[in-house]
Design a protein around this motif. Structure first.
Motif, short mmCIF file in Angstrom:
data_model
loop_
_atom_site.label_atom_id
_atom_site.label_comp_id
_atom_site.label_asym_id
_atom_site.label_seq_id
_atom_site.Cartn_x
_atom_site.Cartn_y
_atom_site.Cartn_z
N LEU A 46 -5.92 27.31 31.03
CA LEU A 46 -6.60 27.15 30.01
C LEU A 46 -7.60 26.82 29.51
O LEU A 46 -8.50 27.10 28.99
N GLN A 47 -8.19 25.28 30.53
CA GLN A 47 -9.33 24.54 30.17
C GLN A 47 -10.92 26.01 30.29
O GLN A 47 -11.80 25.25 30.28
N LEU A 48 -10.70 26.66 30.98
CA LEU A 48 -11.66 27.12 32.14
C LEU A 48 -11.95 28.25 30.92
O LEU A 48 -13.11 28.44 30.76
N THR A 96 -18.18 24.67 19.46
CA THR A 96 -16.52 24.27 19.84
C THR A 96 -15.13 25.05 19.74
O THR A 96 -15.00 25.24 18.84
N VAL A 97 -14.39 24.77 20.65
CA VAL A 97 -13.12 25.85 20.82
C VAL A 97 -11.85 24.78 21.21
O VAL A 97 -12.34 24.24 22.19
N GLU A 98 -11.51 25.39 20.73
CA GLU A 98 -9.55 24.26 20.47
C GLU A 98 -8.99 25.50 20.35
O GLU A 98 -8.39 26.23 20.04
N ALA A 99 -7.10 25.21 21.74
CA ALA A 99 -6.39 25.88 21.80
C ALA A 99 -5.03 25.10 22.26
O ALA A 99 -5.26 23.46 22.95
N ARG A 100 -4.10 25.36 22.32
CA ARG A 100 -3.21 24.65 22.01
C ARG A 100 -2.40 25.24 23.59
O ARG A 100 -2.47 26.40 23.63
N MET A 101 -1.34 24.70 24.43
CA MET A 101 -0.82 24.65 25.96
C MET A 101 0.23 26.56 25.15
O MET A 101 0.99 25.56 24.22
N SER A 102 0.81 27.63 25.71
CA SER A 102 1.52 27.82 25.12
C SER A 102 2.34 28.51 26.03
O SER A 102 2.22 27.68 27.50
N GLY A 103 3.74 28.36 25.88
CA GLY A 103 5.02 28.83 27.44
C GLY A 103 5.71 27.34 27.36
O GLY A 103 5.98 26.41 26.00
#
Length: 156
Positions: A46-48, A96-103
């Motif tokens: 996800l970071q990549l 800037t791009v932000e996201a949260r982990m899913s799963g």
């Protein structure tokens, strides 16, 4: 003699089932370790993706794309759940791009992952986009930018 031969048999009988007990104790730890490794790998991927999407959007801004088009590029790479923040100041574009982990194990990583990229704006970005649109050439992403189409007077 019979007495001494019976001792190893008793020890073998006493150890029967010990492998099963050891497996029952270690298996949950091995499964937990594997789950944490998979979670770390997922966070790394996800970071990549976030870093690549921020770089692509910053490059698009540098070429003269609109903020909406650059944000679309970032969300197409990072995923629909990503939050994109774009700004330009002093000839530098910052994305800037932000996201949260899913799963299933995403609750173990409660903080958002983020990536920021900057790019120097081209001084002739608008003129180059206008010339590309006028010549009928798409921009390097393979589609016409909204500003170039409007500047050239081409109907969408």
């Amino acid at each position: 003699m019979i007495h001494s031969a019976a001792v190893p048999v008793r020890e073998a009988a006493a150890q029967r089932g010990s492998v099963t007990a050891e497996l029952a104790v270690t298996l949950p730890a091995v499964i937990l370790l594997l789950a944490l490794l998979l979670l770390g790998g997922s966070a790394g991927v996800l970071q990549l993706r976030l870093e690549e999407s921020a770089r692509a959007a910053a490059r698009a801004m540098a070429r003269g794309e609109t903020t909406a088009a650059s944000a679309g590029i970032a969300t197409s790479i990072a995923g629909a759940g990503a939050a994109v923040s774009i700004g330009a100041d002093g000839g530098i574009a910052r994305v800037t791009v932000e996201a949260r982990m899913s799963g299933a194990l995403a609750a173990l990583v409660p903080w958002p992952l983020a990536a920021t990229a900057t790019a120097r704006l081209e001084s002739d970005g608008a003129e180059a986009a206008h010339a590309r649109a006028k010549a009928g050439r798409p921009n390097p992403l393979g589609r016409y930018s909204a500003t170039a189409v409007a500047a050239a007077g081409i109907a969408p």
